[in-house]
Design an enzyme around this catalytic site. Sequence first.
Site, PDB file in Angstrom:
ATOM      1  N   CYS A   2      71.038 125.293  60.381  1.00  0.00           N
ATOM      2  CA  CYS A   2      71.638 124.112  60.989  1.00  0.00           C
ATOM      3  C   CYS A   2      72.043 124.468  62.412  1.00  0.00           C
ATOM      4  O   CYS A   2      72.096 125.635  62.771  1.00  0.00           O
ATOM      5  CB  CYS A   2      72.879 123.678  60.232  1.00  0.00           C
ATOM      6  SG  CYS A   2      72.603 123.467  58.467  1.00  0.00           S
ATOM      7  N   ARG A  27      66.723 122.978  64.740  1.00  0.00           N
ATOM      8  CA  ARG A  27      67.282 123.792  63.662  1.00  0.00           C
ATOM      9  C   ARG A  27      67.492 122.994  62.375  1.00  0.00           C
ATOM     10  O   ARG A  27      67.836 123.568  61.345  1.00  0.00           O
ATOM     11  CB  ARG A  27      68.617 124.406  64.104  1.00  0.00           C
ATOM     12  CG  ARG A  27      68.489 125.373  65.254  1.00  0.00           C
ATOM     13  CD  ARG A  27      69.842 125.882  65.700  1.00  0.00           C
ATOM     14  NE  ARG A  27      70.458 126.743  64.729  1.00  0.00           N
ATOM     15  CZ  ARG A  27      70.302 128.061  64.665  1.00  0.00           C
ATOM     16  NH1 ARG A  27      69.540 128.667  65.540  1.00  0.00           N
ATOM     17  NH2 ARG A  27      70.910 128.767  63.748  1.00  0.00           N
ATOM     18  N   GLY A  99      74.444 128.242  57.397  1.00  0.00           N
ATOM     19  CA  GLY A  99      74.334 129.424  56.551  1.00  0.00           C
ATOM     20  C   GLY A  99      74.692 129.115  55.111  1.00  0.00           C
ATOM     21  O   GLY A  99      74.775 127.948  54.716  1.00  0.00           O
ATOM     22  N   GLU A 484      52.727 151.373  66.479  1.00  0.00           N
ATOM     23  CA  GLU A 484      52.399 150.386  67.502  1.00  0.00           C
ATOM     24  C   GLU A 484      53.380 150.383  68.659  1.00  0.00           C
ATOM     25  O   GLU A 484      52.995 150.038  69.771  1.00  0.00           O
ATOM     26  CB  GLU A 484      52.216 148.980  66.908  1.00  0.00           C
ATOM     27  CG  GLU A 484      53.432 148.369  66.290  1.00  0.00           C
ATOM     28  CD  GLU A 484      53.164 146.990  65.712  1.00  0.00           C
ATOM     29  OE1 GLU A 484      52.244 146.303  66.166  1.00  0.00           O
ATOM     30  OE2 GLU A 484      53.897 146.592  64.796  1.00  0.00           O
TER      31      GLU A 484
HETATM   32  C1  F6R Z   1      52.415 144.202  63.599  1.00  0.00           C
HETATM   33  C2  F6R Z   1      51.944 142.836  63.731  1.00  0.00           C
HETATM   34  C3  F6R Z   1      50.544 142.558  63.342  1.00  0.00           C
HETATM   35  C4  F6R Z   1      50.413 141.143  62.762  1.00  0.00           C
HETATM   36  C5  F6R Z   1      48.944 140.792  62.552  1.00  0.00           C
HETATM   37  C6  F6R Z   1      48.791 139.429  61.929  1.00  0.00           C
HETATM   38  O1  F6R Z   1      53.759 144.324  63.961  1.00  0.00           O
HETATM   39  O2  F6R Z   1      52.656 141.973  64.161  1.00  0.00           O
HETATM   40  O3  F6R Z   1      50.046 143.500  62.459  1.00  0.00           O
HETATM   41  O4  F6R Z   1      51.116 141.093  61.556  1.00  0.00           O
HETATM   42  O5  F6R Z   1      48.271 140.815  63.779  1.00  0.00           O
HETATM   43  O6  F6R Z   1      49.312 138.442  62.757  1.00  0.00           O
HETATM   44  P1  F6R Z   1      49.651 137.017  62.180  1.00  0.00           P
HETATM   45  O7  F6R Z   1      50.796 137.196  61.225  1.00  0.00           O
HETATM   46  O8  F6R Z   1      50.014 136.173  63.359  1.00  0.00           O
HETATM   47  O9  F6R Z   1      48.435 136.520  61.458  1.00  0.00           O
END
Ligand code: F6R
Length: 604
Positions: A2, A27, A99, A484
């Site tokens: 909210c 929200r 919440g 990463e």
């Molecule tokens: C890692 C990350 C990626 C995404 C993947 C899928 O931190 O963010 O591994 O999870 O590229 O992306 P979506 O969820 O947008 O399909």
Amino acid sequence: MCGIIGIVGSSPVSSRLVDSLRRLEYRGYDSAGVAVAANGRLERRRAEGKLRNLEALLVEQPLPGTTGIGHTRWATHGAPSVRNAHPQMAGRVAVVHNGIIENFAPLKAELIAEGRRFESDTDTEVIAHLIDRELSGDVDPLTAFQAALGRVTGAYAVAVLIQGEETLVLGARRGSPLVVGEGQGEMFIGSDALALGPFTNRIVYLEEGDSVAIDHRGARIFDRDNVAASRPVRVVSAASALVEKGNYRHFMEKEIHDQPDACQHTLSAYIDPITATVSSPGMDFATVDRLMIVACGTASYAGMIGRYLFESLAGLPTEVEIASEFRYRDPALYPGALCLAISQSGETADTLAALRWCKARGITTAALVNSHESTMAREVDVMFPTHAGPEIGVASTKAFTSQVAALTALAIAAARQRGRIDAAEEARLAALLLEAPRLIADAILDDGWILPVAQEIAKARDVLYLGRGAMFPLALEGALKLKEISYIHAEGYAAGELKHGPIALVDEATPIIVIAPSDALYDKTSSNMSEVIARGGRVVLITDAKGASHAPDGATVVIAPACDPLIAPLVFAVPIQVIAYQVAVLKGADVDQPRNLAKSVTVE
Ligand code: F6R
């Protein structure tokens, strides 16, 4: 989720409350309301539906007063209706709230036993009664407010108005966001800086556990122990107000802290806390013979956690496949199968291609997505939402935990639909799942351990992550997060696989991060830790207090909040995110935009 706003103004406030609510409609928008303190009274106006209904009501029945609070609602406790709309009032108190109050049922019973009468189905009304009860003990409003919040558990943010206090608004945050705005002789509180955009760009971001009293003189802020605290004022530009970093150094850090709110908002799309029922809108899992989850990267690890839940709770055979591989192996399709894509962006090319491949072969498709207008959301038969809000950091955090939260809810719904659990068990599991936002907030707060651990990991060239059961996908996720953003080579393994090869990598230069809550699998994982330590390996054990008391000698122990195994993947996700984040910060890496990566991968 909210939106809340509070203003201590020097001119009439009701139209400004509405201006602010317009910015908070993202929200929630199933009802809205405002209350003002004027002429020794509290007065409120509330309307079901969109904000324009409240605006029309305020034209017919204007409100006087220069101090007020407002709310735009996303229903959790109680159907969208005027009586459940906020502000909720009791005696001298009006409250707006975002919440969940987890212990509202026993508190409500206690208050009813004292003769208090409730007018709504909301958990919020309990807060109003608690404060009103404290006020009758002849204490000042702030003390009454803080004492009342001491009785309440959950993840939430509130703003409060007290009858007779015509230049005072109280607020607090526990897991959900709340900011303070400084104007010219006026003060504001709101869910985000955007809400305060029309009035001020001087913003104070409250910290977890803070409470605040605003009046014409300014803001008095108190930390979680109710000790006076000072927080810096930041100047926030209008353009950046929606996706601003606040006090955080990086979006990733902010998004880690957003998780209680994101998780709570996501759960409210699936769980009705009043009836303690869990639903899967648009889908009856009793009609599904097999679940095929397709996703990439972090989303696929959420899917792996989902598989444990769908199989163990609902007895639904489930497979998870990396979307980029799925269609190239010519998978055997089952007529009663449901293909479920999981994606933050809803645009990932590989996931979309897998989805379309299934659709073209007559398979029913669904997508669990954070971007509700995305291609996946539009193309599937059933869209399941996550409500993590915009995720800016390339490394996924709040989208991941929101996916896991939604999958847990869907698995409970599927278990009930497939006759695997009765209503009482559904209610028990729903209550456990609703504890997740608070426990995630606790895990974020308890980070005193991080620096020495991160310093040790930052020196490593390779790191192994181990986990068993649903902690195995978390081990994969931990390794991916570290790789990463800090560029340290890391691998996640199922703890039992260690002895089938990776144990050859163990030496004193390779930290092994073991994720092992004190569940039925703890002892087995503990044996794997001992195997590592016996070979000179350095173990960082992420566990709870009970697990810590049985930790093998030589392990560095990180203690996360104790929780039911159902929600352990949500709670234990936090320490692994925090480790990756801190290591990347120590290494001076570009946390939010790591090299070679993109937030949405729209190429194969
Ligand atoms: C890692 C990350 C990626 C995404 C993947 C899928 O931190 O963010 O591994 O999870 O590229 O992306 P979506 O969820 O947008 O399909």
